[in-house]
Enzyme design. Structure first.
Site, PDB file in Angstrom:
ATOM      1  N   ASP A  77       1.475   7.186  -4.645  1.00  0.00           N
ATOM      2  CA  ASP A  77       2.575   6.417  -3.982  1.00  0.00           C
ATOM      3  C   ASP A  77       3.643   5.925  -4.960  1.00  0.00           C
ATOM      4  OD1 ASP A  77       0.338   6.568  -2.079  1.00  0.00           O
ATOM      5  OD2 ASP A  77      -0.489   4.684  -2.576  1.00  0.00           O
TER       6      ASP A  77
ATOM      7  N   GLU B 213       4.054   6.940   7.794  1.00  0.00           N
ATOM      8  CA  GLU B 213       3.732   5.908   6.976  1.00  0.00           C
ATOM      9  C   GLU B 213       4.857   5.991   5.644  1.00  0.00           C
ATOM     10  OE1 GLU B 213      -0.457   6.257   5.764  1.00  0.00           O
ATOM     11  OE2 GLU B 213      -0.062   8.391   4.802  1.00  0.00           O
TER      12      GLU B 213
END
Length: 508
Positions: free
Chosen positions: A24, A180
């Site tokens: 991430d 997302e």
């Protein structure tokens, strides 16, 4: 006259640029400097922070959440819970980091003038729903917070309070699950909304939409997904959760996560989701992602290598008694259980959980960053029981441990925990060793990704291997979850002292 032999050409820089469990990625540029943050899940301290001058070589400069009041993780927080998906930005002279603690405070914001720290106490953002929050500021100073889903609201980042209702922006590609990891940017005449979709497994990908205002309406790119390796045999899989940044020469680049499966079918990745770098060009106002490979193309700016993380730590720390920032523990790091002062020059661990199957286990480790590697540690277990382990979660770990009487190889795979082999312990402190060798030849579809050997250095007999295990059982494909392997030392009973610990790749 003999012809001089030309010097060897420098090796091409390698991808991933942040190997091992560094998922991430979120990146921002400030002048000539780049800063990057990653998810940390159940580990403490939270949100590792890195610095680079060339987007290739990264040095960890700290952790954003490194104090108990910043990172509150209950001892029963599940593995792969905790800290999800930070966004790191620089605005108005400050660094801003927004992140989700799914096991505690929800969405929170911390700030700093120096990304190496200290970072502020957290400002909670209870009005921000969902995970993967992003911050972006428009020309009049309005702050927009966008979250997985994908929805958005105006936010006062100083207080964490919403300044307007939540609005749906875009749901990604029809039929693709889990939109997302949104990031909102003003680039040229458009606002671009970059997202991940397809789930963080093999179907992962990156898509983008654009609008004339940060509120939309957003037009999806006709070439979506603009990056994905789904349904391919590419050595880098699960690619997604990306961020865009300009290189030193003004070119555009994407930092994103991916995994490197190995072995037979279905392919097992053991290092977790890693951070990769890919080139980006622009066509008709849309970003086009270039080849993502295990070696990077020639870069149009000089590389600036940085010092590697020291292979060996003797725990001779500074006067503050702080460990180097790459060391991580489980859920907290109470001074009651971790000390570099009890026995100067040694790390002292005071047990809490009975072993690594307990969520409150006392464990200090570092991410496995190489497919083939080894870790060694000199332990004195005379006052307790402890050892060296390679961990994925409470139900998936291998270890070599010792107490006053024995040395044992132990394994936990799902509900089964077993002692694989044991020998009498030689007197005095003991060097424990874990060796990991990546699979070089896939014999058939069932061939695992690597082999993990557990053993110790006997003062008379040399290295004694007590067990050799298939590494697939410490992979995400078996265990599930979002993390990767971490190697380190632990205490299972009483007190264990560690004189030194070293991690080395197979290349040295």
């Amino acid at each position: 006259m003999p012809t001089a032999t030309p010097p060897p050409a420098p090796a091409a820089p390698a991808n991933p640029v942040l190997p091992g469990f560094h998922p991430d990625p979120s990146v921002c540029r400030v002048g000539d400097d780049y800063y990057l943050a990653c998810s940390s899940f159940e580990y403490y301290p939270g949100v590792p922070l890195f610095h680079s001058r060339d987007l290739v070589h990264w040095t960890q400069i700290g952790n954003a959440l490194d104090r108990p009041e910043q990172l509150r993780l209950p001892l029963d927080a599940p593995s792969s819970g905790g800290i999800y998906a930070p966004t790191l930005r620089h605005h108005d002279g400050h660094f801003w980091l927004i992140v989700t603690n799914v096991s505690g405070d929800g969405n929170l914001i911390v700030t700093a003038t120096d990304p190496a720290g200290p970072w502020s106490a957290p400002v909670l953002a209870p009005d921000v729903p969902g995970i993967d929050p992003d911050l972006a500021w428009d020309e009049d100073g309005t702050c927009w917070c966008t979250v997985a889903g994908v929805s958005q609201r105006r936010l006062d980042p100083a207080t964490g309070r919403a300044l307007g209702p939540t609005r749906r922006l875009w749901s990604g590609t029809p039929g693709a699950k889990a939109p997302e990891a949104p990031h909102l940017y003003r680039i040229g005449a458009y606002w671009y909304l970059l997202i991940a979709e397809g789930g963080t497994e093999r179907g992962h990908g990156v898509s983008i939409a654009r609008a004339r205002t940060p509120e939309g309406p957003f037009e999806p790119c006709p070439a979506n997904p603009i990056q994905s390796h789904r349904s391919t045999e590419h050595p880098i899989q699960n690619t997604g959760h990306a961020d865009l940044v300009q290189g030193p020469d003004g070119s555009w680049w994407m930092l994103l996560l991916g995994v490197r499966p190995s072995g037979g079918s279905p392919g097992w990745h053991v290092l977790g989701r890693e951070t990769f770098l890919a080139p980006v060009t622009w066509q008709d106002g849309w970003p086009v992602v270039g080849e993502l490979s295990l070696t990077l193309p020639a870069l149009p700016w000089p590389l600036q290598p940085t010092p590697a993380v020291p292979a060996r730590d003797d725990f001779d720390v500074d006067h503050l008694g702080e460990l180097r920032p790459h060391w991580i523990s489980l859920r907290d790091r109470s001074p009651q259980h971790f000390s570099v002062k009890d026995r100067p020059g040694w790390l002292t661990l005071h047990a809490r959980g009975a072993d690594l199957s307990a969520p409150d286990a006392v464990f200090l480790g570092r991410r496995q960053t190489d497919a083939s590697c080894a870790m060694r540690a000199l332990l004195d277990p005379a006052e307790g029981r402890g050892g060296l382990a390679v961990r994925l979660d409470e139900e998936h770990h291998y270890g070599i441990e010792a107490d006053a009487v024995q040395v044992r190889a132990v394994a936990r795979i799902g509900p089964l925990r077993t002692v694989l082999a044991a020998q009498p312990r030689p007197p005095g402190p003991l060097v424990l060793r874990i060796e990991i060798v990546a699979t070089q030849v896939v014999r058939d579809a069932r061939t695992g990704p690597d082999t993990v050997t557990l053993g110790f250095d006997h003062p008379a007999d040399g290295f004694v291997a007590l067990a050799e295990l298939d590494g697939r059982y410490l992979s995400t494909e078996v265990a599930g979850g979002f993390t990767g392997r971490v190697l380190g030392v632990y205490a299972g009973e009483g007190t264990v002292h560690v004189d030194w610990c070293e991690y080395r790749s197979a290349d040295g």
